[in-house]
Design an enzyme around this catalytic site. Structure first.
Site, short mmCIF file in Angstrom:
data_model
loop_
_atom_site.label_atom_id
_atom_site.label_comp_id
_atom_site.label_asym_id
_atom_site.label_seq_id
_atom_site.Cartn_x
_atom_site.Cartn_y
_atom_site.Cartn_z
N SER A 145 1.01 -1.09 -0.42
CA SER A 145 -0.03 0.03 -0.11
C SER A 145 1.05 1.20 -0.04
CB SER A 145 -1.08 0.07 1.49
OG SER A 145 -1.48 1.35 1.65
N TYR A 158 -2.58 -1.42 10.86
CA TYR A 158 -2.51 -1.40 9.08
C TYR A 158 -1.14 -1.07 8.57
CZ TYR A 158 -4.25 -0.95 4.04
OH TYR A 158 -3.94 -1.50 2.62
P1 NAD Z 1 -11.61 -6.15 -0.26
O1 NAD Z 1 -11.77 -6.17 0.91
O2 NAD Z 1 -12.19 -5.72 -1.46
O3 NAD Z 1 -10.35 -7.23 -0.58
C1 NAD Z 1 -10.19 -8.20 0.44
C2 NAD Z 1 -9.73 -9.32 0.39
O4 NAD Z 1 -8.95 -10.34 1.34
C3 NAD Z 1 -11.38 -10.46 0.42
O5 NAD Z 1 -11.73 -11.25 -0.26
C4 NAD Z 1 -11.00 -11.01 2.06
O6 NAD Z 1 -12.28 -12.55 2.26
C5 NAD Z 1 -9.84 -11.74 1.02
N1 NAD Z 1 -9.59 -11.90 3.57
C6 NAD Z 1 -9.34 -11.63 4.21
N2 NAD Z 1 -9.17 -11.61 5.59
C7 NAD Z 1 -8.94 -12.78 4.97
C8 NAD Z 1 -7.46 -14.04 5.18
N3 NAD Z 1 -7.55 -14.07 6.73
N4 NAD Z 1 -7.56 -15.00 4.24
C9 NAD Z 1 -7.60 -15.04 3.53
N5 NAD Z 1 -8.44 -14.25 2.38
C10 NAD Z 1 -8.71 -12.89 3.04
O7 NAD Z 1 -10.15 -5.36 -0.79
P2 NAD Z 1 -9.43 -4.39 -1.30
O8 NAD Z 1 -9.05 -3.57 -1.41
O9 NAD Z 1 -8.90 -5.71 -3.02
O10 NAD Z 1 -7.77 -4.92 -0.77
C11 NAD Z 1 -7.11 -6.32 -1.46
C12 NAD Z 1 -5.49 -5.82 -0.92
O11 NAD Z 1 -5.00 -4.81 -1.27
C13 NAD Z 1 -5.78 -5.64 0.45
O12 NAD Z 1 -4.28 -6.16 1.18
C14 NAD Z 1 -5.50 -4.29 0.87
O13 NAD Z 1 -4.42 -3.82 2.20
C15 NAD Z 1 -4.70 -3.70 -0.72
N6 NAD Z 1 -4.97 -2.32 -0.51
C16 NAD Z 1 -5.86 -1.68 -0.74
C17 NAD Z 1 -6.14 -0.76 -1.51
C18 NAD Z 1 -6.99 -0.26 -1.47
O14 NAD Z 1 -7.32 0.92 -2.30
N7 NAD Z 1 -8.27 -1.00 -2.44
C19 NAD Z 1 -5.10 0.52 -1.33
C20 NAD Z 1 -3.83 -0.26 -0.68
C21 NAD Z 1 -3.82 -1.02 -0.41
#
Ligand code: NAD
Length: 261
Positions: A145, A158
């Site tokens: 991130s 986080y």
């Molecule tokens: P999201 O909530 O749609 O996806 C997260 C996924 O992780 C979900 O499918 C959830 O079921 C799964 N998950 C949660 N705990 C888990 C576990 N213990 N085992 C297996 N799966 C698990 O959100 P996203 O935005 O798609 O996030 C995905 C990644 O991207 C994360 O690591 C998040 O920190 C990172 N991220 C997202 C953003 C953003 O703006 N969306 C920005 C920076 C980083």
């Protein structure tokens, strides 16, 4: 599209929604073979599998909690038994909660660290062990991130998990570079996924986020998925230990955009 990805085997964790789903679908469009990991969204994961088949790839859905060692072992076994290899490990799963740091319980801290940081450690090291055993010059990609480098009040667990991922990735890249295994991070900014649904649907909060992005746009999951495909491909064959930020300039001190500082 990257021709060399065709037929390669990938695991994508947390692939039932958001960035993981977009990456799994992109890998499908690259005609890869994908283990679509999900925690509890079985139907959504099966929909992703069907979509990958439609795109010309192969896929299976596999339940697993990335913070549990035995579940990661099962994911790797699934890649091996279903598709005979593991070339790309995409450690994407992650969670966040918002709490004043001085009120954060140890349980809340541990939960985020165990999914985001320990889950990435387990996924990376187990994939590397498999690649070493099978003499595969694979690619490990970790979903970090902008908060790998930008502090984030109320999200201390986080930001710490993503900061930790920076040195986790750099250390593994250094340790296994000689074996041809590349390890990189993707550092998204604000992307339109379920994790941000509440924030982005509130006009005031959305404006607040936009004011922190020099390009004045929220990112789309496909813009992150294309970076995952690049890092997996031969086009990135000399890239290791890096974080590729996908953030519209979010970490460029946006408050300096309007003035001279
Ligand atoms: P999201 O909530 O749609 O996806 C997260 C996924 O992780 C979900 O499918 C959830 O079921 C799964 N998950 C949660 N705990 C888990 C576990 N213990 N085992 C297996 N799966 C698990 O959100 P996203 O935005 O798609 O996030 C995905 C990644 O991207 C994360 O690591 C998040 O920190 C990172 N991220 C997202 C953003 C953003 O703006 N969306 C920005 C920076 C980083």
């Amino acid at each position: 599209m990257y021709n060399d990805l065709k037929g390669q085997v990938a695991i994508v964790t947390g692939a039932s929604s958001g960035l993981g789903k977009a990456i799994a679908k992109r890998f499908g469009a690259e005609k890869m073979k994908v283990v679509v990991n999900y925690l509890d969204q079985e139907k959504e994961a099966k929909d992703v599998v069907n979509e990958i088949h439609r795109l010309g790839g192969e896929a299976v859905a596999e339940q697993g909690d990335v913070s549990k060692e035995e579940d990661l072992d099962r994911l790797i076994t699934s890649a091996h038994e279903n598709f005979g290899s593991l070339d790309v490990m995409m450690n994407n799963a992650g969670i966040q909660t918002e709490t004043y740091s001085h009120e954060m319980s140890l349980e809340e801290w541990n939960k985020v660290i165990s999914v985001n940081l320990t889950g990435t450690f387990l996924g990376s090291t187990k994939a590397i062990a498999y690649m070493l055993d099978h003499q595969i010059k694979g690619s490990i990609i970790n979903m970090s991130s902008v908060h790998e480098v930008v502090p984030w009040p109320y999200f201390v667990h986080y930001a710490t998990s993503k900061g930790g991922m920076k040195l986790l990735t750099q250390t593994l890249a250094l340790e296994y570079g000689g074996k041809g295994i590349r390890v990189n991070n993707i550092g998204p900014g604000a992307i339109n996924t379920p994790i941000n649904k509440e924030k982005f649907s509130n006009p005031e909060e959305r404006e607040g986020v936009l004011s922190m992005i020099p390009m004045k746009e929220i990112g789309e999951p496909e813009q992150v998925a294309s970076i995952a495909a690049f890092l997996a491909s031969e086009q990135a064959s000399y890239v290791t230990g890096c974080t590729l930020f996908v953030d519209g300039g979010m970490k460029l001190y946006p408050s300096f955009q309007a003035g001279r500082g």
